[in-house]
Design an enzyme around this catalytic site. Structure first.
Site, PDB file in Angstrom:
ATOM      1  N   SER A 151       0.968  -1.258  -0.122  1.00  0.00           N
ATOM      2  CA  SER A 151       0.035   0.012  -0.058  1.00  0.00           C
ATOM      3  C   SER A 151       0.908   1.380   0.011  1.00  0.00           C
ATOM      4  CB  SER A 151      -0.735  -0.165   1.418  1.00  0.00           C
ATOM      5  OG  SER A 151      -1.775   0.800   1.179  1.00  0.00           O
ATOM      6  N   ASP A 194      -9.135  -6.498  -4.159  1.00  0.00           N
ATOM      7  CA  ASP A 194      -8.694  -5.319  -3.580  1.00  0.00           C
ATOM      8  C   ASP A 194      -9.194  -4.016  -4.472  1.00  0.00           C
ATOM      9  OD1 ASP A 194      -7.407  -2.860  -2.497  1.00  0.00           O
ATOM     10  OD2 ASP A 194      -5.225  -3.860  -3.043  1.00  0.00           O
ATOM     11  N   HIS A 221      -8.230  -5.211   0.287  1.00  0.00           N
ATOM     12  CA  HIS A 221      -6.800  -4.579   0.278  1.00  0.00           C
ATOM     13  C   HIS A 221      -5.988  -5.031   1.677  1.00  0.00           C
ATOM     14  CE1 HIS A 221      -3.855  -1.249  -0.321  1.00  0.00           C
ATOM     15  NE2 HIS A 221      -4.172  -0.963   0.884  1.00  0.00           N
TER      16      HIS A 221
END
Lengths: 378, 196
Positions: A153, A320, A353
């Site tokens: 991320s 995600d 995610h």
């Protein structure tokens, strides 16, 4: 405590006296970074891995702080003996980023000029500021070149920025569930989070520490919004469905029914607001919003990646939707066009995610296979 | 190592850039990297094969050829290889065109459906051949576009694709002569080096 763990670890603290000029133009005269290390640095100093944390992460990535710790570090699934980032072979460095609220210099630290907490006056940070400060930590630890810089991320954005700013100082770049820059939708969610914090009367325009208040409700709400974006529709359906925690939907029932997902989100929000600083949350979400890998390369990610010299591993997860597989494909396609070595896979996973933190068998197997190659290059 | 891959190797220049479409577990790319020092990239969609190939130290991108290859720039590779995958893609003609857009040259291998054993099987039993080389039933097979040596050369002719070299592999190493003399009857595997 699980068996395949790095065991009990203790954070360390490094103080930097050389002023750091930030992307915003302001200068931090001195600052401190809190970090942990796992494994042993080899004599050639060639087996070091830098782990970059995401929005709400910190230095405690693996192991336990005490024997009674219930939970290990945030990436314990991937860091430890026999795990993808195998501490039998690698020396792992994990820090709390500048501007964080877990010990590194940030909004909760004392501003030497005012002798009060920095609060909202802490300088605005960009991803590159973290990279430069991480490079100084590398200098301090005697690491000229990382075997790999790894992050998920927001951590993946730091890893990519490393590849452009210090091309000679990393051999591999591992970018998991990340993106070249945020979409309008991503920024919109971050703005709701910031507005939730700023609308809390206890926020006191960011000066809550000197006012002895805490914008706990606003921060909790911000986390709730963020948390939804970390999970997939399927994951929420599987975990909660429409299960009720209390009340009933039967006709004639006066008590308002409460869904399980409501209480889960409130719990997540309140847990988070008790352990995270609101100004740091605003600062970190802004750093995310402002990140744009290719902006100063004529908005051309291919041109940007031409200055990289390392090999890349890019991973995405099927459900995600915060940084979807197509965002990772943009990274991969730019790397292909820039003729950089790249490996890419889209991992089938229900967890959205958050999957990058989960022990998904294919993910761990592929990550392990790639890290063995990193080891071979040490 | 499959026989056709050994043949391919001599057409690949040392140190060149090679894209392997449908690279499987990366056996061939690994060998090219070792013996020809190529800079290789493999495309594959099978998760276990990808992990296997990555564990060999290769660069692999998970990508489905049927969804297009337009993320690869024109002439960005020296050689694009597609070994035993032509018959498994949705649009073999489009993939061939893409191979020659992306690469200076292409190398294609495929099973020759007009081999005498196939003909005999189909002719005598009237059923789609199932053999050691083609071990699938017609209703459950990745091989949806079988073709013959003659079919392939006709397509190349029609699309203006130049055949720079070809190699025909018979069913044993001892009988290469039959396969070269009458490829459409005796070649089990056809191997082509093509370009624009």
């Amino acid at each position: 405590m699980k068996t395949s763990t790095v065991g009990i670890v203790a954070p360390q603290r490094a103080r930097f006296e050389e002023p750091l000029t930030l992307a915003c133009g302001r200068v931090l005269a001195t600052y401190e970074l809190v970090y942990e290390t796992y494994g042993t640095l080899n004599s050639a100093r060639s087996n070091a891995i830098l782990v970059c944390h995401a929005l709400s992460g910190h230095h405690h990535a693996a192991g336990y702080h005490s024997a009674d710790d219930r939970k290990p570090g945030w990436w314990d699934e991937c860091i430890g003996p026999g795990k993808p980032i195998d501490t039998n072979h690698f020396f792992v460095v994990s820090l709390n980023n500048l501007g964080g609220c877990h010990g590194s210099t940030g909004p909760v630290s004392i501003n030497p000029n005012t002798a009060a907490p920095w609060g909202p006056d802490f300088p605005s940070l960009r991803v590159r500021d973290w990279v430069h400060s991480q490079a100084r930590l590398a200098d301090l630890l005697g690491i000229d070149c990382w075997a790999a810089v790894v992050g998920g991320s927001l951590g993946g954005m730091q890893a990519m920025r490393w590849a452009l700013l210090y091309p000679q100082r990393l051999r591999h770049c591992v970018v998991i569930a990340s993106a070249l820059r945020l979409s309008a939708q991503n920024i919109a969610f971050n703005e709701i989070a910031r507005q939730a914090i700023q609308a809390d009367p206890d926020f006191a325009e960011g000066h809550y520490l000197t006012h002895n208040t805490l914008p706990a409700k606003g921060l909790a709400l911000a986390r709730m919004v963020g948390h939804i974006t970390y999970l997939s529709d399927d994951a929420m359906a599987n975990k909660f469905g429409r299960d009720l925690r209390s009340g009933s939907l039967e006709l004639g029932e006066e008590e308002i029914a409460e869904f399980q997902v409501q209480s889960y989100l409130r719990y997540q929000g309140s847990q988070f607001s008790g352990s995270f600083d609101a100004n740091t949350y605003i600062l970190m979400t802004q750093a995310l919003d402002f990140f744009d890998l290719a902006r100063e390369y004529g908005d051309d990610p291919v041109a940007a990646f031409r200055s990289a010299q390392c090999s890349f591993l890019v991973l995405s997860f099927s459900t995600d939707w915060r940084f979807s597989p197509s965002r990772s494909r943009e990274i991969v396609d730019a790397l292909i066009a820039a003729d950089r070595p790249v490996t890419y896979a889209e991992i089938e996973a229900d967890e959205g995610h958050d999957a990058f933190l989960m022990p998904i068998p294919r993910y761990l197997a592929l990550f392990t296979a790639y890290m063995q190659r990193v080891r071979g290059d040490c | 190592m499959r026989l056709d891959l050994t043949h391919i190797q001599r057409w690949i220049e040392p140190g060149s850039r090679v894209l392997d479409l449908g690279c499987g577990n990366g056996e061939f790319l690994q060998r090219l990297a070792k013996e020809r020092q190529v800079r290789g990239l493999g495309l594959e969609i099978d998760p276990d094969k990808i992990t296997n190939a990555v564990s060999r130290g290769l660069d692999i991108v998970e990508q489905d050829m049927d969804a297009g290859l337009d993320n690869f720039p024109d002439q960005s590779f020296d050689t694009v290889v597609m070994a035993h995958a032509l018959q498994a893609v949705h649009y073999p003609d489009r993939v061939l065109e893409e191979m020659l857009r992306i690469g200076r040259q292409g190398i294609v291998t495929f099973p020759n459906f007009a081999h005498w054993r196939c003909r005999l099987y189909l002719g005598s039993r009237g059923r789609m051949p199932v053999s050691r080389f083609m071990p699938y039933n017609w209703y459950d097979t990745p091989n949806i576009h079988f073709c013959t040596v003659t079919d392939f050369e006709a397509l190349c002719e029609e699309r203006g694709i130049r055949i720079l070299a070809r190699d025909m592999v018979g069913n044993t190493l001892r009988r290469p002569l039959l396969a070269s003399a009458w490829p459409n009857l005796f070649a089990v595997t056809a191997i082509y080096l093509i370009s624009r």
